[in-house]
Design a protein around this motif. Structure first.
Motif, PDB file in Angstrom:
ATOM      1  N   GLY A  16       0.815  -1.214   0.000  1.00 31.19           N
ATOM      2  CA  GLY A  16       0.000   0.000   0.000  1.00 31.19           C
ATOM      3  C   GLY A  16       0.843   1.256   0.000  1.00 31.19           C
ATOM      4  N   ALA A  20      -0.655   5.533   5.153  1.00 31.03           N
ATOM      5  CA  ALA A  20       0.004   4.606   6.089  1.00 31.03           C
ATOM      6  C   ALA A  20       1.249   3.999   5.444  1.00 31.03           C
ATOM      7  CB  ALA A  20      -0.966   3.511   6.522  1.00 31.03           C
ATOM      8  N   GLY A  21       1.117   3.521   4.214  1.00 30.10           N
ATOM      9  CA  GLY A  21       2.230   2.856   3.544  1.00 30.10           C
ATOM     10  C   GLY A  21       3.378   3.811   3.270  1.00 30.10           C
ATOM     11  N   GLY A  46      -2.887   6.432  -2.415  1.00 27.61           N
ATOM     12  CA  GLY A  46      -3.989   5.730  -1.750  1.00 27.61           C
ATOM     13  C   GLY A  46      -5.335   6.348  -2.099  1.00 27.61           C
ATOM     14  N   ILE A  48      -7.531   8.694  -0.260  1.00 25.23           N
ATOM     15  CA  ILE A  48      -7.852  10.120  -0.081  1.00 25.23           C
ATOM     16  C   ILE A  48      -6.936  10.998  -0.928  1.00 25.23           C
ATOM     17  CG2 ILE A  48      -6.525  10.137   2.104  1.00 25.23           C
ATOM     18  CD1 ILE A  48      -8.278  12.443   2.990  1.00 25.23           C
ATOM     19  N   SER A 121      -3.351  -1.710   3.795  1.00 24.66           N
ATOM     20  CA  SER A 121      -4.201  -1.979   2.633  1.00 24.66           C
ATOM     21  C   SER A 121      -5.452  -1.116   2.558  1.00 24.66           C
ATOM     22  CB  SER A 121      -4.579  -3.463   2.620  1.00 24.66           C
ATOM     23  OG  SER A 121      -5.052  -3.833   3.893  1.00 24.66           O
ATOM     24  N   GLY A 122      -5.683  -0.218   3.526  1.00 24.72           N
ATOM     25  CA  GLY A 122      -6.791   0.717   3.405  1.00 24.72           C
ATOM     26  C   GLY A 122      -8.153   0.068   3.567  1.00 24.72           C
ATOM     27  N   ALA A 123      -9.172   0.791   3.099  1.00 26.12           N
ATOM     28  CA  ALA A 123     -10.555   0.373   3.326  1.00 26.12           C
ATOM     29  C   ALA A 123     -11.358   0.439   2.038  1.00 26.12           C
ATOM     30  CB  ALA A 123     -11.187   1.300   4.368  1.00 26.12           C
ATOM     31  N   GLN A 145     -16.983   8.868  -5.676  1.00 24.91           N
ATOM     32  CA  GLN A 145     -15.929   9.859  -5.440  1.00 24.91           C
ATOM     33  C   GLN A 145     -14.734   9.633  -6.362  1.00 24.91           C
ATOM     34  OE1 GLN A 145     -13.382   9.710  -1.994  1.00 24.91           O
ATOM     35  NE2 GLN A 145     -14.014  11.773  -1.406  1.00 24.91           N
ATOM     36  N   LEU A 167     -18.557  10.257   4.922  1.00 30.48           N
ATOM     37  CA  LEU A 167     -18.320  10.214   3.473  1.00 30.48           C
ATOM     38  C   LEU A 167     -19.597  10.545   2.686  1.00 30.48           C
ATOM     39  CD1 LEU A 167     -15.805   9.658   1.778  1.00 30.48           C
ATOM     40  CD2 LEU A 167     -16.521   7.281   1.563  1.00 30.48           C
ATOM     41  N   LEU A 268     -17.054   2.972   6.249  1.00 32.03           N
ATOM     42  CA  LEU A 268     -16.063   2.158   5.537  1.00 32.03           C
ATOM     43  C   LEU A 268     -15.820   0.842   6.266  1.00 32.03           C
ATOM     44  CD1 LEU A 268     -13.468   5.006   4.890  1.00 32.03           C
ATOM     45  CD2 LEU A 268     -15.094   4.077   3.245  1.00 32.03           C
ATOM     46  N   VAL A 456      -7.253 -12.714  -3.120  1.00 32.35           N
ATOM     47  CA  VAL A 456      -8.093 -11.754  -2.407  1.00 32.35           C
ATOM     48  C   VAL A 456      -8.913 -10.887  -3.365  1.00 32.35           C
ATOM     49  CG1 VAL A 456      -6.583 -11.638  -0.391  1.00 32.35           C
ATOM     50  CG2 VAL A 456      -6.265  -9.995  -2.208  1.00 32.35           C
ATOM     51  N   LYS A 457      -8.429 -10.729  -4.565  1.00 27.83           N
ATOM     52  CA  LYS A 457      -9.181  -9.977  -5.585  1.00 27.83           C
ATOM     53  C   LYS A 457      -8.997 -10.679  -6.922  1.00 27.83           C
ATOM     54  CE  LYS A 457      -8.694  -5.515  -3.386  1.00 27.83           C
ATOM     55  NZ  LYS A 457      -8.040  -4.219  -3.408  1.00 27.83           N
TER      56      LYS A 457
HETATM   57  C1  LIG Z   1     -13.382   5.091  -1.416  1.00 23.66           C
HETATM   58  C2  LIG Z   1     -12.868   5.914  -0.287  1.00 23.66           C
HETATM   59  C3  LIG Z   1     -12.952   7.297  -0.319  1.00 23.66           C
HETATM   60  C4  LIG Z   1     -12.451   8.064   0.737  1.00 23.66           C
HETATM   61  N1  LIG Z   1     -12.553   9.426   0.684  1.00 23.66           N
HETATM   62  C5  LIG Z   1     -12.101  10.160   1.720  1.00 23.66           C
HETATM   63  C6  LIG Z   1     -12.179  11.577   1.684  1.00 23.66           C
HETATM   64  O1  LIG Z   1     -12.651  12.153   0.717  1.00 23.66           O
HETATM   65  N2  LIG Z   1     -11.740  12.273   2.753  1.00 23.66           N
HETATM   66  C7  LIG Z   1     -11.200  11.641   3.844  1.00 23.66           C
HETATM   67  O2  LIG Z   1     -10.804  12.314   4.810  1.00 23.66           O
HETATM   68  N3  LIG Z   1     -11.077  10.314   3.883  1.00 23.66           N
HETATM   69  C8  LIG Z   1     -11.520   9.565   2.850  1.00 23.66           C
HETATM   70  N4  LIG Z   1     -11.418   8.207   2.894  1.00 23.66           N
HETATM   71  C9  LIG Z   1     -10.684   7.612   4.007  1.00 23.66           C
HETATM   72  C10 LIG Z   1      -9.187   7.801   3.700  1.00 23.66           C
HETATM   73  O3  LIG Z   1      -8.987   7.479   2.362  1.00 23.66           O
HETATM   74  C11 LIG Z   1      -8.370   6.936   4.561  1.00 23.66           C
HETATM   75  O4  LIG Z   1      -8.552   7.311   5.916  1.00 23.66           O
HETATM   76  C12 LIG Z   1      -6.881   6.967   4.249  1.00 23.66           C
HETATM   77  O5  LIG Z   1      -6.646   6.987   2.872  1.00 23.66           O
HETATM   78  C13 LIG Z   1      -6.282   5.738   4.870  1.00 23.66           C
HETATM   79  O6  LIG Z   1      -4.968   5.575   4.454  1.00 23.66           O
HETATM   80  P1  LIG Z   1      -4.356   4.133   4.290  1.00 23.66           P
HETATM   81  O7  LIG Z   1      -2.954   4.335   3.892  1.00 23.66           O
HETATM   82  O8  LIG Z   1      -4.671   3.329   5.480  1.00 23.66           O
HETATM   83  O9  LIG Z   1      -5.178   3.455   3.102  1.00 23.66           O
HETATM   84  P2  LIG Z   1      -5.411   3.896   1.584  1.00 23.66           P
HETATM   85  O10 LIG Z   1      -5.188   5.328   1.371  1.00 23.66           O
HETATM   86  O11 LIG Z   1      -6.723   3.333   1.220  1.00 23.66           O
HETATM   87  O12 LIG Z   1      -4.268   3.106   0.802  1.00 23.66           O
HETATM   88  C14 LIG Z   1      -4.258   1.726   0.713  1.00 23.66           C
HETATM   89  C15 LIG Z   1      -3.455   1.331  -0.503  1.00 23.66           C
HETATM   90  O13 LIG Z   1      -3.250  -0.079  -0.475  1.00 23.66           O
HETATM   91  C16 LIG Z   1      -3.381  -0.591  -1.770  1.00 23.66           C
HETATM   92  N5  LIG Z   1      -3.770  -1.985  -1.641  1.00 23.66           N
HETATM   93  C17 LIG Z   1      -4.820  -2.498  -0.952  1.00 23.66           C
HETATM   94  N6  LIG Z   1      -4.859  -3.830  -1.045  1.00 23.66           N
HETATM   95  C18 LIG Z   1      -3.808  -4.172  -1.827  1.00 23.66           C
HETATM   96  C19 LIG Z   1      -3.327  -5.431  -2.294  1.00 23.66           C
HETATM   97  N7  LIG Z   1      -3.918  -6.590  -1.958  1.00 23.66           N
HETATM   98  N8  LIG Z   1      -2.244  -5.432  -3.107  1.00 23.66           N
HETATM   99  C20 LIG Z   1      -1.625  -4.264  -3.438  1.00 23.66           C
HETATM  100  N9  LIG Z   1      -2.047  -3.061  -3.018  1.00 23.66           N
HETATM  101  C21 LIG Z   1      -3.118  -3.017  -2.218  1.00 23.66           C
HETATM  102  C22 LIG Z   1      -4.448   0.277  -2.406  1.00 23.66           C
HETATM  103  O14 LIG Z   1      -4.340   0.282  -3.826  1.00 23.66           O
HETATM  104  C23 LIG Z   1      -4.168   1.647  -1.802  1.00 23.66           C
HETATM  105  O15 LIG Z   1      -3.351   2.440  -2.613  1.00 23.66           O
HETATM  106  C24 LIG Z   1     -11.883   7.428   1.839  1.00 23.66           C
HETATM  107  C25 LIG Z   1     -11.785   6.037   1.866  1.00 23.66           C
HETATM  108  C26 LIG Z   1     -12.276   5.287   0.815  1.00 23.66           C
HETATM  109  C27 LIG Z   1     -12.173   3.789   0.875  1.00 23.66           C
END
Ligand SMILES: Cc1cc2nc3c(=O)[nH]c(=O)nc-3n(C[C@H](O)[C@H](O)[C@H](O)COP(=O)(O)OP(=O)(O)OC[C@H]3O[C@@H](n4cnc5c(N)ncnc54)[C@H](O)[C@@H]3O)c2cc1C
Length: 468
Positions: A16, A20-21, A46, A48, A121-123, A145, A167, A268, A456-457
């Motif tokens: 990711g 976070a990543g 990611g 956001i 891996s986010g949500a 979005q 959201l 989420l 997983v996908k």
């Molecule tokens: C659809 C959506 C819209 C959002 N919009 C907003 C917003 O407008 N404003 C706001 O404040 N918050 C928003 N959020 C919440 C915000 O995006 C998250 O709080 C923040 O991005 C979390 O960061 P993260 O690094 O944990 O995950 P993410 O930013 O989601 O990053 C996770 C990354 O992991 C990668 N990944 C996941 N699984 C795999 C895998 N199996 N193999 C390879 N890569 C993988 C993904 O491609 C992604 O790039 C949104 C969340 C979602 C799901």
């Protein structure tokens, strides 16, 4: 495993490149490592801070609004790290075995051995089925979005947003700002919030006030905003797709809003499949009514060498994800016996933990203020499609209970095929569990959770001629 016991430089893999990543990778590089960083996306950022495709030139302020400075900082920091990473975009992690992550890139499988794995891996959207949601024109809030952020497209000419959580209001406001017509915003959460929710929401007062401002802004723009609704159905037909959304309002009257597209989402859900394949322990969280991986305060899972951070384990938002990513990476370095990593961990972990605790309070406030409408999910009519991939209805799930004694969701899955399709239960799993639990008359935690299966996908594999 410590650095002293490794006969090679520590192999650390980050999944990711969201907040976070990126922060995890940054901490690893600061400590002198060259981690492998993969993401299934073509570009980093990611969800956001999703970067626009090459060739698009919308300015940061337009794309990310109030979060523009944070987006720019994250992108800048990742660009600066690139030369010190083994960065592999367009690479999906699809399976995990002991000490090895299995990935695929452009159809080519690869195995990445690791001493420490950071799953960031986010949500995705948490979805509740609504009768008619299988029609063309129904999207998740996240997809609505992404269409706007990535491609500058709206999902329809006249859109209804239905669901609950921040959201819902954010995406509707972004549509209004982009000039799209929003026919209504329909929230299943009641307008009056319990005091325990309000107290926790004010752990982050600026964010709470920004949420209230979004609702006021929508009303000022003339968008009907209804709270405390019960979804009834999404009307439409097979050739034209969705045509209207019908709900029962808080006063008990039926209201219908014409539209040509619907965005659905109930907050989420963490993408926990890799944690599941890594055999991490999960625990049921009553406030959000879902199973989440167990982690310690630093992000260590119950599986040695596997660390979980960001929205992929708890929905703490982007700021929380940045802090969690850094903390989990520092914890991994300390556990590997890495001297400068240990020093960073000792210096920073207490502050990062405090930040995360405050964000977790806010998360709990959101879960209470915008609750998952479990009773509505459990009460879906028999003919409502629950699993869109396999067209499994609520009635079929209830028959699995009454005729085949399926008191556990994986048994119901085996008999009905719920959750066996492309999404692997990521979007129908929570509602299915509520339906099975209600039909059995037992608490939802007793029916369990759909177990993750690899891949997983959906993934693309190159097929080659094999000489026999
Ligand atoms: C659809 C959506 C819209 C959002 N919009 C907003 C917003 O407008 N404003 C706001 O404040 N918050 C928003 N959020 C919440 C915000 O995006 C998250 O709080 C923040 O991005 C979390 O960061 P993260 O690094 O944990 O995950 P993410 O930013 O989601 O990053 C996770 C990354 O992991 C990668 N990944 C996941 N699984 C795999 C895998 N199996 N193999 C390879 N890569 C993988 C993904 O491609 C992604 O790039 C949104 C969340 C979602 C799901």
């Amino acid at each position: 495993m410590t650095a002293a016991s490794l006969d090679h430089p520590a192999r650390v893999v980050v999944v990711g490149t969201g907040p976070a990543g990126v922060r995890a990778a940054q901490a690893l590089v600061q400590a002198g490592l060259r981690p492998v960083v993969i993401d299934e996306g073509r570009r980093d950022g990611g969800q956001i801070y999703r970067r626009q495709p090459e060739g698009f030139k919308r300015p940061y302020a337009k794309l990310y609004g109030s979060e523009a400075a944070k987006a720019q900082a994250l992108h800048h920091d990742f660009d600066a790290l690139r030369a010190q990473l083994d960065y592999r975009p367009d690479t999906l992690a699809w399976n995990l075995s002991e000490g090895e992550l299995h990935v695929v890139r452009e159809g080519e499988p690869q195995t990445l051995p690791f001493d420490a794995l950071l799953v960031c891996s986010g949500a995705t959207d948490r979805l509740m089925p609504v009768p008619g949601w299988q029609r063309a024109g129904c999207y998740s809030l996240g997809a609505s979005q992404i269409a706007l952020k990535a491609q500058a497209c709206a999902i329809g000419a006249r859109v209804v947003f239905l669901g609950s959580g921040p959201l819902l209001y954010l995406v509707a406001s972004q549509y209004v700002q982009a000039g799209a017509q929003v026919a209504a915003v329909l929230d299943t959460a009641p307008a009056a919030k319990p005091w325990r929710a309000v107290a926790r929401l004010f752990a982050r007062p600026r964010l709470a006030l920004r949420g209230l401002a979004l609702i006021r802004g929508l009303r000022r723009a003339g968008v009907p905003v209804l709270q405390g609704v019960t979804p009834l159905r999404i009307d439409g037909d097979d050739s034209l797709g969705v045509q209207a959304v019908a709900v029962r309002d808080a006063q008990g009257a039926e209201q219908r809003f014409e539209c040509d597209a619907v965005g659905l989402g109930w907050h989420l859900r963490a993408e926990t499949q890799l944690a599941d394949l890594a055999r991490c322990e999960f625990a049921f969280e009553p406030v959000s009514r879902q199973w989440l991986p167990r982690i310690d305060v630093d992000g260590r899972s119950s599986t040695r060498g596997v660390y979980l951070a960001g929205d992929g384990v708890r929905i703490l938002g982007a700021d929380g994800a940045e802090a969690a990513g850094r903390l989990a990476a520092l914890a991994a370095l300390a556990d590997l016996g890495h001297a400068s990593g240990r020093a960073l961990y000792d210096a920073e972990s207490a502050v990062l933990r405090r930040t995360l605790a405050q964000m977790d309070r806010f998360r709990e406030g959101l879960a209470r203020a915008f609750p998952w409408p479990h009773a509505q999910a459990a009460a879906l009519p028999d003919d409502a499609v629950v699993c869109r991939c396999e067209a499994v209805t609520a009635g079929e799930l209830r028959r699995c209970v009454s005729e085949m004694d399926s008191r556990e969701v994986n048994r119901a899955k085996a008999f009905s095929r719920v959750g066996m399709g492309r999404c692997q239960g990521r979007f129908c799993g929570h509602a299915s569990a509520e339906i099975v639990a209600q039909a059995c008359g037992i608490p939802v935690e007793e029916v369990g959770r759909l177990r993750t299966q690899a891949p997983v996908k959906p993934l693309m594999m190159n097929t080659r001629e094999v000489a026999l």
